[in-house]
Enzyme design. Structure first.
Site: not given
Length: 152
Positions: A9, A49, A57, A85, A91, A102, A112, A115, A126
């Site tokens: 990100k 998303y 949000f 993950r 998260t 993270r 964070n 993704h 995706e």
């Protein structure tokens, strides 16, 4: 072999952590089969998303994900979706365990760093959003025999 999408990100890119994050994935034995630097547009954000667009949000999420370039990566490996993950951690960076990406580099829920797809279905959807079929490289790593047994 399973594939997953990983996005580094804007906070990861701006903080110059790309190499650190990639090194962790490579050290784990995951295989990079596609990668590119790109600017996420509002349209791409809405597609990616889609399940969050109507949530309160979402506007701040879109503002963040479109604020600077991201690095899109297709990773391949055994159980790669779960493995990645697990490597990311919770998260919210404040709740992520030390030793996770993270946990080591983030202290925010939204900023964070990374993704990653959460299922085979989302991974395929995706990957299709970020890569064309001709952008994947299928190649063998000479180190593969030293990363796991043939029967794994």
């Amino acid at each position: 072999m399973q594939r997953t999408l990983v996005l580094l990100k804007p906070d990861c890119v701006q903080r110059r952590l790309i190499g650190d994050v990639l090194s962790r994935f490579e050290a784990k034995g995951l295989h990079i089969v596609a990668m590119k630097l790109l600017q996420v547009t509002p349209e791409l954000s809405k597609q990616h998303y889609a399940e969050h667009v109507e949530k309160p949000f979402y506007p701040s999420l879109e503002e963040f994900i479109t604020s600077a370039p991201v690095v899109a990566i297709a990773l391949e490996g055994l159980e790669v979706i779960r493995v990645v993950r697990d490597m990311l951690g919770a998260t919210n960076g404040l709740q992520a365990a030390p030793g996770t990406l993270r946990g080591d580099y983030s202290s925010s829920r939204q900023m964070n760093l990374v993704h990653a797809s959460d299922s085979e279905e989302s991974a395929q959807r995706e990957l299709d959003l970020y890569f064309n079929a001709d952008e994947f490289c299928d190649y063998s790593l000479v180190l593969t025999p030293f990363m796991r047994a043939d029967d794994e």
